[in-house]
Design a protein around this motif. Structure first.
Motif, PDB file in Angstrom:
ATOM      1  N   ILE A 185      -1.282  52.224  39.354  1.00  0.00           N
ATOM      2  CA  ILE A 185      -1.379  51.048  38.493  1.00  0.00           C
ATOM      3  C   ILE A 185      -2.427  51.349  37.429  1.00  0.00           C
ATOM      4  N   GLU A 207      -4.404  49.751  34.015  1.00  0.00           N
ATOM      5  CA  GLU A 207      -4.689  48.533  33.257  1.00  0.00           C
ATOM      6  C   GLU A 207      -5.701  48.851  32.168  1.00  0.00           C
ATOM      7  N   GLN A 208      -5.451  48.325  30.971  1.00  0.00           N
ATOM      8  CA  GLN A 208      -6.331  48.530  29.819  1.00  0.00           C
ATOM      9  C   GLN A 208      -7.052  47.221  29.527  1.00  0.00           C
ATOM     10  N   GLU A 257     -10.242  51.546  30.926  1.00  0.00           N
ATOM     11  CA  GLU A 257      -8.953  51.768  31.565  1.00  0.00           C
ATOM     12  C   GLU A 257      -9.192  51.953  33.059  1.00  0.00           C
ATOM     13  N   THR A 294      -7.484  52.856  36.560  1.00  0.00           N
ATOM     14  CA  THR A 294      -6.319  53.520  37.130  1.00  0.00           C
ATOM     15  C   THR A 294      -6.483  53.522  38.639  1.00  0.00           C
ATOM     16  N   SER A 300      -6.135  42.867  37.112  1.00  0.00           N
ATOM     17  CA  SER A 300      -4.864  42.181  36.923  1.00  0.00           C
ATOM     18  C   SER A 300      -4.370  41.652  38.271  1.00  0.00           C
ATOM     19  N   ASN A 351      -1.527  42.211  39.608  1.00  0.00           N
ATOM     20  CA  ASN A 351      -0.855  43.304  40.310  1.00  0.00           C
ATOM     21  C   ASN A 351      -1.865  44.156  41.088  1.00  0.00           C
TER      22      ASN A 351
END
Length: 171
Positions: A6, A8-9, A66, A68, A152, A154
């Motif tokens: 996953i 996300e930024q 970011e 990860t 997030s 998720n």
């Protein structure tokens, strides 16, 4: 376990005075360069120094993060000026102590003014008022650290599935 990745930024909100400071620096740089051309070359050096200062300020004032999450590893990268990337943390999630909303009772002991446990703090949030941020207490290099993250939904659900006793969601 599960295999997943996953990414996300998170873009950090610029401070209010950043735009004004950039304009003032640019105006003074042009002013000194014009004075150097028309009056004396002694004004050229401050003009060029302001241009260099503007370049570095532009790079370091724009931050993005970011996150990860891959298998049991969380990697946090810092992106400066949309060009320069460096890895800030590579963390093993099985060494996580707790992840909870910042106002949750599970992280009360780690708060700045009311908590009794002081840890090194790393803030990787966007500073948006409507985005809730989470506090993660985790071990890094045999030392506990405190991370502030904009996770997030998720990522949170994946963390909750993997570590149900250590992850607390928004109530």
């Amino acid at each position: 376990m599960y295999n997943y990745k996953i990414v996300e930024q998170v873009k950090r909100k610029p401070k209010k005075a950043t735009r004004l400071l950039r304009r003032v620096m640019l105006i003074f740089a042009v002013f000194f360069l014009l004075l150097g051309i028309m009056i004396s070359q002694g004004f050229m050096l401050p003009g060029f120094l302001l241009v260099v200062l503007y370049f570095f300020y532009d790079i370091f004032s724009q931050k993005e993060y970011e996150y990860t999450m891959e298998d049991q590893t969380l990697t946090i990268d810092v992106i400066l000026g949309r060009r320069y990337r460096r890895t800030a943390h590579i963390l093993e999630l099985n060494s996580m102590v707790v992840t909870a909303p910042s106002a949750h009772r599970a992280v009360d002991a780690y708060r700045k003014n009311t908590g009794n446990i002081q840890l090194p703090k790393y803030d990787y949030t966007s500073y948006e008022e409507d985005t809730p941020y989470y506090t993660m207490i985790i071990m890094e290099n045999s030392q506990k650290i405190k991370l502030l993250l904009d996770l997030s939904e998720n990522m949170l659900q994946t963390l909750k599935k993997s570590y149900p006793d250590r992850v607390y969601l928004q109530e």
